[in-house]
Design an enzyme around this catalytic site. Structure first.
Site, PDB file in Angstrom:
ATOM      1  N   TYR A 211       0.777  -1.243  -0.095  1.00 61.71           N
ATOM      2  CA  TYR A 211       0.146   0.124  -0.111  1.00 61.71           C
ATOM      3  C   TYR A 211       0.833   1.090   0.182  1.00 61.71           C
ATOM      4  O   TYR A 211       1.935   1.113   0.723  1.00 61.71           O
ATOM      5  CB  TYR A 211      -0.869   0.136   1.189  1.00 61.71           C
ATOM      6  CG  TYR A 211      -2.161  -0.756   1.115  1.00 61.71           C
ATOM      7  CD1 TYR A 211      -3.269  -0.460   0.810  1.00 61.71           C
ATOM      8  CD2 TYR A 211      -2.267  -2.325   1.779  1.00 61.71           C
ATOM      9  CE1 TYR A 211      -4.299  -1.201   0.631  1.00 61.71           C
ATOM     10  CE2 TYR A 211      -3.105  -2.966   1.683  1.00 61.71           C
ATOM     11  CZ  TYR A 211      -4.286  -2.751   1.089  1.00 61.71           C
ATOM     12  OH  TYR A 211      -5.273  -3.296   1.333  1.00 61.71           O
TER      13      TYR A 211
ATOM     14  N   ARG B   8      -3.031 -11.693   4.017  1.00 64.81           N
ATOM     15  CA  ARG B   8      -4.280 -11.327   3.587  1.00 64.81           C
ATOM     16  C   ARG B   8      -4.470 -11.983   1.886  1.00 64.81           C
ATOM     17  O   ARG B   8      -3.559 -11.881   1.141  1.00 64.81           O
ATOM     18  CB  ARG B   8      -4.570  -9.917   3.170  1.00 64.81           C
ATOM     19  CG  ARG B   8      -4.681  -9.126   4.425  1.00 64.81           C
ATOM     20  CD  ARG B   8      -5.711  -9.596   5.430  1.00 64.81           C
ATOM     21  NE  ARG B   8      -6.925  -9.935   5.053  1.00 64.81           N
ATOM     22  CZ  ARG B   8      -7.848  -9.014   4.609  1.00 64.81           C
ATOM     23  NH1 ARG B   8      -7.920  -7.852   4.791  1.00 64.81           N
ATOM     24  NH2 ARG B   8      -9.004  -9.773   4.432  1.00 64.81           N
TER      25      ARG B   8
ATOM     26  N   HIS C  65     -10.733  -2.745  -1.124  1.00 70.94           N
ATOM     27  CA  HIS C  65     -11.622  -2.338   0.055  1.00 70.94           C
ATOM     28  C   HIS C  65     -12.747  -1.568  -0.769  1.00 70.94           C
ATOM     29  O   HIS C  65     -12.428  -0.898  -1.713  1.00 70.94           O
ATOM     30  CB  HIS C  65     -10.854  -1.606   1.098  1.00 70.94           C
ATOM     31  CG  HIS C  65      -9.995  -2.397   1.637  1.00 70.94           C
ATOM     32  ND1 HIS C  65     -10.060  -2.809   2.872  1.00 70.94           N
ATOM     33  CD2 HIS C  65      -8.454  -2.670   1.452  1.00 70.94           C
ATOM     34  CE1 HIS C  65      -8.865  -3.212   3.369  1.00 70.94           C
ATOM     35  NE2 HIS C  65      -8.023  -3.163   2.660  1.00 70.94           N
TER      36      HIS C  65
ATOM     37  N   HIS D 206      -7.608  -8.566  -2.202  1.00 68.73           N
ATOM     38  CA  HIS D 206      -8.760  -7.993  -2.031  1.00 68.73           C
ATOM     39  C   HIS D 206      -8.659  -6.517  -2.385  1.00 68.73           C
ATOM     40  O   HIS D 206      -7.880  -5.886  -2.358  1.00 68.73           O
ATOM     41  CB  HIS D 206      -9.261  -7.975  -0.552  1.00 68.73           C
ATOM     42  CG  HIS D 206      -8.034  -7.442   0.387  1.00 68.73           C
ATOM     43  ND1 HIS D 206      -7.090  -8.081   0.784  1.00 68.73           N
ATOM     44  CD2 HIS D 206      -8.285  -6.240   0.978  1.00 68.73           C
ATOM     45  CE1 HIS D 206      -6.389  -7.204   1.738  1.00 68.73           C
ATOM     46  NE2 HIS D 206      -7.156  -5.892   1.651  1.00 68.73           N
TER      47      HIS D 206
ATOM     48  N   TYR E 141      -0.688  -9.985   0.755  1.00 76.23           N
ATOM     49  CA  TYR E 141       0.423  -9.521   1.386  1.00 76.23           C
ATOM     50  C   TYR E 141       0.255  -9.989   3.014  1.00 76.23           C
ATOM     51  O   TYR E 141      -1.013 -10.351   3.466  1.00 76.23           O
ATOM     52  CB  TYR E 141       0.350  -7.927   1.507  1.00 76.23           C
ATOM     53  CG  TYR E 141      -1.200  -7.137   2.111  1.00 76.23           C
ATOM     54  CD1 TYR E 141      -1.216  -7.220   3.472  1.00 76.23           C
ATOM     55  CD2 TYR E 141      -2.031  -6.896   1.321  1.00 76.23           C
ATOM     56  CE1 TYR E 141      -2.181  -6.648   3.996  1.00 76.23           C
ATOM     57  CE2 TYR E 141      -2.945  -6.413   1.760  1.00 76.23           C
ATOM     58  CZ  TYR E 141      -3.331  -6.397   3.244  1.00 76.23           C
ATOM     59  OH  TYR E 141      -4.448  -5.628   3.364  1.00 76.23           O
TER      60      TYR E 141
END
Ligand SMILES: [Fe+3]
Lengths: 242, 194
Positions: free
Chosen positions: A108, A157, A162, A160, A147
């Site tokens: 991110y 995770r 959000h 995905h 990640y």
């Protein structure tokens, strides 16, 4: 307020449990007392309105929006599309959808993300769109990477995206996540597992949609969303404002 | 067997996670090239009627630690108690604000105009709190100590009367209030399902 459009009570069983020990951060961040359940008031029945005029040319194109078209993000090009409807099956038009995600390497663009996968100079990681009159939306992005994250000794995770959604009223507010068909990390993920009802979790897994993909360009995934609905009643006898 | 009801179930919530700022307030998160500004920077613009107030607070977890990563949304009426879109609503009040806990101190600040009473409800600001570890966004309300709360549908329905105080801001100075949210433990805030 139209008297035939009061929000239905929220079906809390559709949602995850607040306290989920395998998701360690939830342990100290979950209320111990029951929620206070009341009929919605005008406060919940109304909400902010966002017009299509807030949208810039690249807002729904995460492949290009960080550089405003100067370069392309790295990764598997995908189109995500779907329809937003309410519990009664009515299309939710003009719903603001905001999305955010990791880049193709699972990183991110955020000061708190210290994962050593590299930042992509062509990728910011957020976008937004507004549903049309039929409740439909779409955006372009790259498929996010899985990640690792500090929870149990080796938690990852699943890939995905959000999603944040505004319906027509503040009482419909929803934040969720979209997963991808066939990802083996979904069944290992303690955040996905907070949704105990397998049927409900399945609804967060977007299927590959070859019919909406474009040859030699992008794959497509279809992600339909259901927001809290409005009750269909003939009349209400409660005083205004309650 | 009976006829099917054909009711859809709501899409389940998932936590907003630690990077909610990227999606909801990207400029705050340092991503400045995508949108001209963040949505919900202020719930009012110049010319709004009413008294300017400042509310500061923190969101504490069950150990007493102030969350550094939370994001909050607020929704409120104008100074006369009208919501945007209602007849007579103040055109300079959008009613919606987004703000985040400071990444170092965990403190948030909401600068707004004091709402009026919507109908028979006491003046209040609705809050929606999301963060890593919060699986479904938490709803609560800020009320003000100087107002009459006698006919408010939320405050009058709280059985444990000492918990009413968790929804009432503390006045800390001229037009200044403190409102802390406690997710768990002693003084746990009343959260709403409305
Ligand atoms: Fe994430």
């Amino acid at each position: 307020m139209a008297k035939s459009s009061r929000l239905m009570p929220r079906d809390q069983t559709a949602h995850p449990r607040a306290y989920w020990p395998d998701y360690k951060t939830s342990v100290a961040r979950s209320p111990r007392n029951a929620l206070l359940s009341l009929e919605p008031t005008v406060t919940e029945e109304t909400g902010p309105v966002f017009g299509h005029d807030i949208l810039g040319k690249y807002d729904n194109d995460l492949i290009q929006n960080f550089t405003q078209g100067a370069s392309l993000a790295i990764g598997e090009r995908i189109r995500v599309h779907g329809r937003v409807q309410d519990e009664n099956g009515r299309a939710v038009a003009n719903a603001l959808i905001e999305v955010w995600q990791a880049n193709a390497g699972g990183r991110y663009r955020h000061v708190k993300d210290g994962y050593f996968a590299p930042l992509d100079p062509g990728f910011g990681g957020c976008g937004r769109t507004i549903t049309d009159d039929d409740g439909c939306y779409e955006f372009m992005t790259v498929k996010p990477g899985a990640y690792p994250w500090p929870n149990r000794a080796n938690d990852w995770r699943p890939a995905h995206i959000h999603f944040s959604l505004f319906g027509a009223s503040f009482g419909q507010r929803l934040i969720s996540q979209m997963y991808f068909e066939g990802d083996p990390l979904i069944r290992l993920c303690p955040i996905a597992a907070t949704i105990e009802d397998q049927g409900q979790l399945d609804r967060l897994v977007a299927p590959l949609d070859m019919a909406a993909s474009r040859p030699m360009d992008y794959l497509a995934y279809k992600f339909d969303i259901v927001l809290r609905g409005r009750r269909q009643t003939m009349f209400e006898n409660k005083p205004e404002g309650l | 067997m009976v006829q099917p009801l054909d009711i859809n179930r709501e899409t389940p919530s998932q936590t907003a996670g630690p990077y909610v700022h990227i999606g909801c307030i990207p400029t705050f998160a340092g991503i400045t090239t995508i949108y001209p500004e963040d949505l919900g920077l202020s719930p009012f613009s110049d010319g709004a009627k009413g008294d300017l107030i400042t509310i500061t607070g923190s969101i504490f977890d069950g150990t007493g630690w102030a969350l550094r990563d939370a994001m909050v949304e607020s929704w409120q009426a104008d100074a006369a108690g009208n919501y945007p879109g209602q007849p007579g609503a103040d055109p300079s009040v959008t009613g919606f604000c987004r703000f985040a806990a400071d990444k170092d101190s965990g403190e948030f600040t909401l600068k707004t105009i004091k709402p009026g009473p919507p109908g028979s409800q006491a003046p209040h600001i609705a809050l929606w709190v999301v963060a890593r570890g919060i699986n479904t966004g938490l709803s609560t309300r800020i009320y003000f100590p100087e107002d009459d709360h006698g006919s408010d549908p939320v405050l009058t329905r709280i059985e444990q009367r000492h918990r009413v105080d968790t929804l009432i801001a503390k006045k800390t100075g001229d037009a200044r209030y403190r409102f802390d949210i406690r997710l768990q433990g002693e003084g746990e805030t009343v959260f709403l399902d409305m």
